[in-house]
Design an enzyme around this catalytic site. Sequence first.
Site, PDB file in Angstrom:
ATOM      1  N   CYS A   1       0.782  -1.309  -0.287  1.00 48.32           N
ATOM      2  CA  CYS A   1      -0.073   0.170   0.040  1.00 48.32           C
ATOM      3  C   CYS A   1       0.659   1.078   0.011  1.00 48.32           C
ATOM      4  O   CYS A   1       0.299   2.337  -0.387  1.00 48.32           O
ATOM      5  CB  CYS A   1      -0.914  -0.021   1.164  1.00 48.32           C
ATOM      6  SG  CYS A   1      -2.191  -1.076   0.956  1.00 48.32           S
TER       7      CYS A   1
ATOM      8  N   GLU B   1      -3.013  -3.661  -5.921  1.00 46.45           N
ATOM      9  CA  GLU B   1      -4.462  -3.782  -5.298  1.00 46.45           C
ATOM     10  C   GLU B   1      -5.244  -2.637  -5.409  1.00 46.45           C
ATOM     11  O   GLU B   1      -6.225  -2.018  -4.590  1.00 46.45           O
ATOM     12  CB  GLU B   1      -4.202  -3.732  -3.755  1.00 46.45           C
ATOM     13  CG  GLU B   1      -5.102  -4.883  -2.988  1.00 46.45           C
ATOM     14  CD  GLU B   1      -4.577  -5.046  -1.519  1.00 46.45           C
ATOM     15  OE1 GLU B   1      -4.286  -6.366  -1.096  1.00 46.45           O
ATOM     16  OE2 GLU B   1      -4.683  -4.208  -0.837  1.00 46.45           O
TER      17      GLU B   1
END
Length: 659
Positions: free
Chosen positions: A245, A377
């Site tokens: 992330c 993601e």
Amino acid sequence: MNALKQILMILCCVGYTATALPQPITLTVDVANAEKPVNPTMWGLFFEDINMGADGGLYAELVKNRSFEFFRPMMGWSVLGEAAEGALVVLNRQEQQEANPRFLRVNTEKVGPEGLGLRNEGFRGMGIKEGLRYDFSVMYRQRKPGVTLRMELIDSAGNVIGRGKLAPSKGAQGWQKQSVSFSANATDPKARLAVWFDGKGEIDLDMISLFPEDTWKGRPGGLRADMVQMLADMKPGFLRFPGGCIVEGFDLSQRFQWKKTVGPIENRQMIINRWNFEFGHRPTPDYFQTFGLGFFEYFQLAEDIGAEPLPILNCGMACQFNSAEVVPLEQLDEFVQDALDLIEFANGPVSSTWGRLRADMGHPEPFGLKMIGVGNENWGPQYIERLAVFRRAIKDRYPEIAIVASSGTDPNGERFDYLNGELRKMSIDIIDEHFYRHPDWFFENAGRYDGYDRHGPKVFAGEYAAQSVRIASPDNKNNWLTALSEAAFLTGVERNADVVTLASYAPLFAHVDGWQWTPDLIWVDNLHVYGTPNYYVQKLYSTNKGTHIVPITSDGQPLTGQRGLYTSAVLDKNQGELIIKVVNRAGTAAALGLKLPGIRRLPSNAALIELRSDDPDRANSISEPLAVSPQEKTVKIDRKQPGLEVAPYSFNVFKIKLP
């Protein structure tokens, strides 16, 4: 099947102890049809700077906030002695030094009898080892010569366990860098560094640094050797970096920008780490990214441990769980250019702009980049639109580079189905799937890839980890149950290695005093490192990957949980070795008969590597690092009626030499 047998089988499969062994299961191991190759780089590593994985972890720097760039400039530092007004001032050069604007001005003209100094707390303390050399360095500018620096290593009881002294060079003009080394006379996991300012004068200071001598390969300013060794021991096929992330950032201003992580250390622009504030249950206000571990060091690390580099780049989208900020398509050129320039940095000749920078950093030879990830993601039509722009630009200039693309956050559902369909229409090279689920999911999905399209894109099991409680729970454990469930799932990954060509657990590292997320593959404190049971599962696959898939079935079907058993097999043609992996999740031992068509003569024994525990909640720790760890033994083989036996709650790797 009568009712009693059904009950016994149910009890066995859910892990309860039955009173009698069930009938043996016969496995057909078809070595003669071992034709599908296993990707030699299949089992690898995922690295993200989470849980103090880089600063305070893999990157061996001991000084926190060495350049005063944290939001609070003196975070990590405390004043020693009595400082007169204006004796210590943080200045900001702003546009003159955009990447590293702040520095500290020290004036010792008015100092009390206790003297004047600074103490740095390190990253949850400093791990100091007796007899080891420590290399101190600093950038300075003398405004009024006369100040000398005196260093002390202070243990957790307040004792001085190491001393050094640095006298700035006389007559030096402008900013200088100077170093001095000294040794420690005791070991302490929570030591601190004191820097005293002796004499009268005024001096500017920046990049105050302390490194141990025992870095990986002895590189000055390098990586923590014991942590790298844990990675090297896995013999990984690839290293995915830098995340995760942090690639996306909370918003685009906090995204990872690789160009700001290369070149001279003092010119790398620090940013906040998104894990600084992500979880209310684990706030970490001192978590920043200094990028001493930058893209050059990532490539170098991959090369050191024999792994293919797999960098992941921002695709013009911030984290969709946070701000969901996106760059308009017409403004995406900068992001695409970053990808093209990264390929040049990795593979370009020294005559190219970015290839020359690589050479200037000490690596004139190309790194041999073969894969690149676009987005981490990410999901939705906005991702597909931006990915298409990247794909076209990369393939036009570098058609040999494989592109890895995200299938989102989940292994199923509407989001996954949309992305999976669109990526396959796009003929993307590799689809990155993520699995953060309860152990039951891993046990139940060992057959996930049995029906996948053999002619479509390849699959990267890019982030997997069984969650003992729930996703992102601070109570998740790296216990034996989670590891056993992953071992079971990975039999299906290995059995389908013609489809799943890359696999890695995530996250990789966690500091026992500075984590945000659990579970994690490897845990450390300031002096120690240990692998979890999950680490040993991944390592057993990575170090026993073979070269070709061997079909292994019972009654014509793969074992994907029948009677609590899971199996896969590979052939190592280089070693002349058949490798059979068996997971037994049941509470009873299991007997397995073997049919080995195509093998004329078996040896009288085989090697067995067994990973097991009778306690599903058993875990490793700093004090018991090998509580659940592989045990090697030799087992006999009955040549007339060959078979294997596996213990309850066990993961087994059988290695049989073939004639």
